[in-house]
Design a protein around this motif. Structure first.
Motif, PDB file in Angstrom:
ATOM      1  N   TYR A  99       0.834  -1.196   0.000  1.00  0.00           N
ATOM      2  CA  TYR A  99       0.000   0.000   0.000  1.00  0.00           C
ATOM      3  C   TYR A  99       0.873   1.252   0.000  1.00  0.00           C
ATOM      4  CZ  TYR A  99      -3.876   3.070   1.099  1.00  0.00           C
ATOM      5  OH  TYR A  99      -4.821   4.056   1.051  1.00  0.00           O
ATOM      6  N   LEU A 100       1.927   1.222   0.828  1.00  0.00           N
ATOM      7  CA  LEU A 100       2.853   2.353   0.866  1.00  0.00           C
ATOM      8  C   LEU A 100       3.551   2.538  -0.478  1.00  0.00           C
ATOM      9  CD1 LEU A 100       4.841   2.395   4.206  1.00  0.00           C
ATOM     10  CD2 LEU A 100       3.225   4.064   3.344  1.00  0.00           C
ATOM     11  N   LEU A 101       4.039   1.419  -1.026  1.00  0.00           N
ATOM     12  CA  LEU A 101       4.786   1.488  -2.278  1.00  0.00           C
ATOM     13  C   LEU A 101       3.918   2.009  -3.409  1.00  0.00           C
ATOM     14  CD1 LEU A 101       6.830  -1.791  -2.116  1.00  0.00           C
ATOM     15  CD2 LEU A 101       7.688   0.540  -2.026  1.00  0.00           C
ATOM     16  N   ARG A 102       2.665   1.615  -3.358  1.00  0.00           N
ATOM     17  CA  ARG A 102       1.756   2.037  -4.407  1.00  0.00           C
ATOM     18  C   ARG A 102       1.639   3.555  -4.432  1.00  0.00           C
ATOM     19  NH1 ARG A 102      -3.065  -0.968  -7.001  1.00  0.00           N
ATOM     20  NH2 ARG A 102      -1.444  -2.531  -7.002  1.00  0.00           N
ATOM     21  N   SER A 103       1.632   4.153  -3.249  1.00  0.00           N
ATOM     22  CA  SER A 103       1.524   5.609  -3.215  1.00  0.00           C
ATOM     23  C   SER A 103       2.794   6.242  -3.781  1.00  0.00           C
ATOM     24  CB  SER A 103       1.274   6.080  -1.794  1.00  0.00           C
ATOM     25  OG  SER A 103       2.436   5.909  -1.032  1.00  0.00           O
ATOM     26  N   LEU A 104       3.928   5.558  -3.615  1.00  0.00           N
ATOM     27  CA  LEU A 104       5.167   6.071  -4.214  1.00  0.00           C
ATOM     28  C   LEU A 104       5.062   6.081  -5.724  1.00  0.00           C
ATOM     29  CD1 LEU A 104       8.180   4.539  -2.309  1.00  0.00           C
ATOM     30  CD2 LEU A 104       7.385   6.880  -2.354  1.00  0.00           C
ATOM     31  N   LYS A 105       4.461   5.029  -6.244  1.00  0.00           N
ATOM     32  CA  LYS A 105       4.353   4.926  -7.704  1.00  0.00           C
ATOM     33  C   LYS A 105       3.211   5.784  -8.242  1.00  0.00           C
ATOM     34  CE  LYS A 105       5.636   0.063  -7.583  1.00  0.00           C
ATOM     35  NZ  LYS A 105       4.960  -1.224  -7.682  1.00  0.00           N
ATOM     36  N   GLY A 106       2.414   6.344  -7.326  1.00  0.00           N
ATOM     37  CA  GLY A 106       1.301   7.170  -7.770  1.00  0.00           C
ATOM     38  C   GLY A 106       0.157   6.381  -8.366  1.00  0.00           C
ATOM     39  N   GLN A 107       0.085   5.098  -7.999  1.00  0.00           N
ATOM     40  CA  GLN A 107      -1.018   4.271  -8.510  1.00  0.00           C
ATOM     41  C   GLN A 107      -2.171   4.303  -7.525  1.00  0.00           C
ATOM     42  OE1 GLN A 107       1.229   0.626  -8.783  1.00  0.00           O
ATOM     43  NE2 GLN A 107       0.394   0.304 -10.823  1.00  0.00           N
ATOM     44  N   ALA A 108      -3.353   4.212  -8.030  1.00  0.00           N
ATOM     45  CA  ALA A 108      -4.501   4.085  -7.134  1.00  0.00           C
ATOM     46  C   ALA A 108      -4.903   2.626  -7.076  1.00  0.00           C
ATOM     47  CB  ALA A 108      -5.663   4.911  -7.646  1.00  0.00           C
ATOM     48  N   ALA A 109      -5.336   2.207  -5.905  1.00  0.00           N
ATOM     49  CA  ALA A 109      -5.849   0.844  -5.802  1.00  0.00           C
ATOM     50  C   ALA A 109      -7.112   0.736  -6.630  1.00  0.00           C
ATOM     51  CB  ALA A 109      -6.147   0.511  -4.344  1.00  0.00           C
ATOM     52  N   ALA A 110      -7.255  -0.383  -7.297  1.00  0.00           N
ATOM     53  CA  ALA A 110      -8.401  -0.550  -8.195  1.00  0.00           C
ATOM     54  C   ALA A 110      -9.705  -0.351  -7.444  1.00  0.00           C
ATOM     55  CB  ALA A 110      -8.367  -1.926  -8.817  1.00  0.00           C
ATOM     56  N   GLY A 111     -10.595   0.385  -8.024  1.00  0.00           N
ATOM     57  CA  GLY A 111     -11.934   0.540  -7.474  1.00  0.00           C
ATOM     58  C   GLY A 111     -12.008   1.353  -6.204  1.00  0.00           C
ATOM     59  N   SER A 112     -10.952   2.063  -5.841  1.00  0.00           N
ATOM     60  CA  SER A 112     -11.084   2.864  -4.629  1.00  0.00           C
ATOM     61  C   SER A 112     -10.615   4.283  -4.881  1.00  0.00           C
ATOM     62  CB  SER A 112     -10.351   2.200  -3.466  1.00  0.00           C
ATOM     63  OG  SER A 112      -9.008   2.016  -3.810  1.00  0.00           O
ATOM     64  N   ALA A 113      -9.958   4.844  -3.908  1.00  0.00           N
ATOM     65  CA  ALA A 113      -9.683   6.265  -3.935  1.00  0.00           C
ATOM     66  C   ALA A 113      -8.690   6.662  -5.027  1.00  0.00           C
ATOM     67  CB  ALA A 113      -9.130   6.661  -2.588  1.00  0.00           C
ATOM     68  N   PRO A 114      -8.628   7.934  -5.313  1.00  0.00           N
ATOM     69  CA  PRO A 114      -7.615   8.422  -6.255  1.00  0.00           C
ATOM     70  C   PRO A 114      -6.248   8.320  -5.587  1.00  0.00           C
ATOM     71  CG  PRO A 114      -8.718  10.254  -5.208  1.00  0.00           C
ATOM     72  CD  PRO A 114      -9.443   9.036  -4.768  1.00  0.00           C
ATOM     73  N   PRO A 115      -5.163   8.356  -6.381  1.00  0.00           N
ATOM     74  CA  PRO A 115      -3.849   8.207  -5.771  1.00  0.00           C
ATOM     75  C   PRO A 115      -3.557   9.342  -4.804  1.00  0.00           C
ATOM     76  CG  PRO A 115      -3.686   8.832  -8.090  1.00  0.00           C
ATOM     77  CD  PRO A 115      -5.099   8.483  -7.839  1.00  0.00           C
ATOM     78  N   LEU A 116      -2.985   8.969  -3.671  1.00  0.00           N
ATOM     79  CA  LEU A 116      -2.572   9.970  -2.710  1.00  0.00           C
ATOM     80  C   LEU A 116      -1.061  10.107  -2.809  1.00  0.00           C
ATOM     81  CD1 LEU A 116      -4.515   8.884   0.486  1.00  0.00           C
ATOM     82  CD2 LEU A 116      -5.191  10.544  -1.229  1.00  0.00           C
TER      83      LEU A 116
END
Lengths: 358, 426
Positions: free
Chosen positions: A100-117
């Motif tokens: 989850y942390l890494l995803r925010s580094l990559k600027g990806q949003a989790a599918a079907g949920s919030a926009p990237p933080l």
């Protein structure tokens, strides 16, 4: 796994931060934190407790850059896993958190949920909502119970094993449903007591609701499946592995094998945060997955005698204190996995994992 | 009961004819009566009739926003499913229509919202107390969302991501941001967009009806790949779907068709005469296998074909009584069992969730009513439909192509919205 997209940290910042982390008067003990969390709430599951411990770490660490934070989290997650004999449930939690942390580094949003933080926003979000995750995890259990309760029909006999809180909730919901519809619970439960005290409250709660419960020993399972005409078996699990199989309390594999031989549906109730990226190949493969347990010890009379002389109560100690051993249930023994995201075939677990790591 | 139906035995065609110029309530009641009396039965007919009535709901019922439309469809859909609880396809069609409405509505919404603040932005802002208060769309959701300790079944069936545990948006509410179809949706202001939505949805339902009528032909399109020259194909109680499949294969391949009839039908070997005639015309030999002797033929058989009333999420099928016996015999001889079914028969229910898959019905084929002493003396039960366990089926051929059991999950996810999976329970 992350070296590709490092946001270049300033070397000075790292040095000072590391120094201060070590110089802190009370160094943060992740293992202690985890144990406290697990002990404070009897309803919390191991992956969620691991996530909570990492959130506590996130609040305490003085790391300033994103990559530094990630690496602090990573080392502590490893520390935590080394401290327990069966690290797989913890891995489910820590991996989810790290991804989850890494995803925010990559600027990806989790599918079907919030926009990237952004990373900072993610951090703030995690710190602020720590209690909410626990609530969500518990709500997931309720949802599973709601879905699974529909399986328990009029006149059926259900076998439940282990001290799973999810299965307990599920059966209680089923009792509620029956009461709503017919005025009283119209199913019977066979509870396999595996020596641990975990299943006792479940049996008591069910009997309290008016559900007839029979307690049996593990050795009586095969007899009972036939003698009680069991319609389906429900088990909880510690984790669901990549191929849809289970790593769970010793005896699960045995029960699943018996159920398949007798053509009895074998249902697993598991929250989706128990899914973990581990792929055991066989029972003998558990050490590779990080599980440390001595279930098998071949001895001859001489060794036995020598050990008894060494420490007379070794036998009792090794069996009494060890964390409950686990076994691996391959996916072909499982009828369906009931998660809060729907009832899945074991083959569908891989899709969920894929979403996490892409 | 609808008065217009009095006097003659109605069926699907007659029902469809009466729909014109009739009020919505009358056609709904009419269909419910027909379903209850089993005058419309069978998956195809039920699916078609349901789609037609839902089309009327969209066209004629009163609604000003998407929520009302969804509620109307759900209400009528629930009445139809209760009228014929065994016809699982009715629920499937209702779910398809609900999903269709949600899709069209969110498309429309996105078009409207272009340039303005997206709903989801307000989520981000709730995380930053210092940030300016959310404007316009933010007014719908002031402040951080309260946690819902007890989730409602509809909302809790969340989208497919393990990150839901940690996500910013409450999983239960993630739909609120994605689509306007729950609680707080804004009514569609202009009449024009409501009529646009209406015509879009009606087009969509017509597409579903096209799919229903084309399904058999599409399934038949896979026949020559599956049936090889020299094969012996055992077809159990062939329906129209299986018939088309065999006839299409016969036009290209030389094989032997074994037609198995389950119950001893009064017509005897005369049954399936038209199919036999068509096959014979194409030069395909047919053998009629009477009930109970499947095992004698199975060593020769190369494939077994079963029609399905419904295919369940775990791969089990609901089929004509006796099908499980054929499937088990095929397993015993290691012969592949192929199920033919349109995608519309694929249900999100699991076999344990289906209330009672075995339907008992007319047993006059076994004991004629003229045999007074026997009719008085014994109860004769005859299963009209039964459940074939998932492990006895090797392949499913739908109008989308051949699938394995593990693939059914994906097809389900493609065709039904997660919000609608629990539909009849709502």
């Amino acid at each position: 796994m992350t070296t590709g997209d490092v946001t270049k940290p300033e070397p000075l910042a790292i040095r000072t931060a590391q120094a201060s982390a070590q110089d802190d008067s009370t160094p943060f003990d992740i293992v202690q934190e985890y144990r406290t969390i697990l002990a404070s709430d009897p309803e919390i599951s191991m992956p969620v407790a691991a996530i909570e411990a990492l959130i506590a770490l996130l609040g305490r660490t003085s790391a300033t850059t994103a990559m530094e934070t990630v690496s602090v989290i990573k080392t502590h997650a490893e520390l935590l896993q080394q401290a327990v004999s069966n690290p797989v449930p913890l891995k489910a939690g820590t991996d989810l958190f790290q991804q989850y942390l890494l995803r925010s580094l990559k600027g990806q949003a989790a599918a079907g949920s919030a926009p990237p933080l952004s990373f900072d926003e993610t951090r703030q979000h995690l710190l602020r909502n720590s209690q909410r995750f626990v609530t969500r995890a518990k709500a997931a259990r309720e949802t599973i119970a709601y879905k699974g309760a529909a399986y328990v029909k009029d006149g059926s006999v259900v076998l439940a094993a282990g001290g799973s809180r999810t299965v307990k909730t599920l059966l209680l919901r089923a009792a509620d449903r029956h009461v709503e519809r017919w005025g009283s619970p119209r199913f019977k439960v066979v509870y396999v007591m595996d020596g641990s005290r975990d299943s006792v409250p479940a049996v008591e709660a069910l009997r309290e609701r008016g559900v007839p419960v029979a307690e049996i020993e593990q050795s009586a399972v095969a007899f009972t499946l036939r003698a009680a005409r069991v319609d389906m078996a429900f088990v909880g699990t510690e984790v669901v592995v990549q191929n849809g199989g289970l790593l769970s309390r010793m005896g699960t594999f045995q029960l699943a094998t018996l159920c398949q031989a007798m053509k009895i549906p074998f249902y697993v109730a598991a929250e989706s945060h128990k899914i973990v990226r581990v792929y055991p190949l066989s029972q003998a493969d558990l050490p590779r997955c990080g599980v440390r347990q001595d279930v098998l010890e071949f001895k001859c009379a001489e060794q036995q005698k020598a050990e008894e002389e060494d420490s007379p109560d070794l036998f009792n100690r090794s069996f009494g204190q060890q964390a409950s051993p686990i076994d691996y249930t391959p996916p072909e023994f499982i009828s369906s996995i009931i998660t809060e995201q729907g009832v899945k075939m074991p083959a569908a677990v891989y899709d969920l994992i894929l979403d996490l790591y892409t | 009961m609808a008065p217009l139906l009095a006097g003659y035995a109605p069926n699907l065609e007659k029902f469809l004819k009466t729909l014109k110029g009739q009020s919505l309530e009358a056609s709904t009641e009419g269909l419910i009566a027909l379903l209850k009396r089993r005058q419309i039965r069978g998956a195809e007919a039920c699916a078609f009739a349901t789609a037609r009535v839902l089309l009327q709901v969209v066209a004629k019922s009163k609604w000003t926003d998407v929520d009302q439309l969804l509620a109307n469809v759900q209400k009528v859909g629930a009445r139809l499913t209760h009228a014929a609880p065994r016809e699982l396809v009715i629920g499937n069609i209702v779910r398809r229509v609900l999903g269709l409405i949600r899709d069209e509505a969110s498309e429309e919404r996105n078009a409207d919202n272009e340039g303005s603040l997206m709903d989801s932005v307000s989520d981000l802002q709730t995380l930053q107390p210092s940030a300016a208060t959310a404007t316009s769309s933010g007014s719908q959701r002031p402040g951080p969302n309260p946690i819902k300790p007890t989730l409602t079944p509809a909302a809790s069936f969340v989208s497919k991501s393990l990150f839901n545990l940690l996500s910013v948006v409450d999983p239960a509410e993630s739909f609120t941001t994605g689509s306007p179809v729950t609680g707080s949706s804004t009514p569609i202001q202009q009449n024009s967009s409501a009529t646009a939505l209406k015509s879009e949805v009606i087009d969509g339902i017509e597409e579903i009806m096209d799919e229903l009528s084309q399904a058999d032909d599409q399934i038949a399109g896979f026949a020559d790949v599956q049936i090889h020259p020299g094969d012996h194909i055992l077809a159990y109680q062939p329906t129209a779907t299986v018939e088309k499949f065999l006839v299409r294969a016969a036009s290209k391949r030389h094989f032997t068709a074994l037609i198995a009839s389950g119950t001893p039908s009064p017509k005897g070997p005369e049954a399936y005469a038209s199919l036999k005639k068509k096959l014979a015309a194409a030069g395909v030999r047919t053998v009629h296998v009477m009930s109970g002797s499947y095992a004698a033929y199975l060593p020769k058989v190369s494939k077994v074909i079963l029609p399905a009333h419904a295919v369940l999420a775990n791969g089990a099928i609901i089929a004509d009584g006796g099908a499980a016996c054929v499937a088990r015999a095929a397993r015993e001889y290691s012969k592949p069992v192929i199920v033919l079914s349109g995608v519309y028969k694929l249900c999100p229910e699991n076999s344990s969730e289906v209330e009672d898959p075995i339907e008992l019905g007319d047993s006059s084929a076994y004991v004629p009513f003229t045999d007074g002493p026997l009719v008085d003396g014994v109860d004769v039960e005859s299963a009209v439909s039964e459940l074939v366990p998932a492990d006895l089926v090797d392949m499913y051929i739908t109008n989308l192509g051949p699938h394995t059991r593990d693939h059914l999950d994906d097809i389900l996810a493609d065709h039904y919205k997660v919000e609608d999976i629990d539909f009849p329970l709502q």
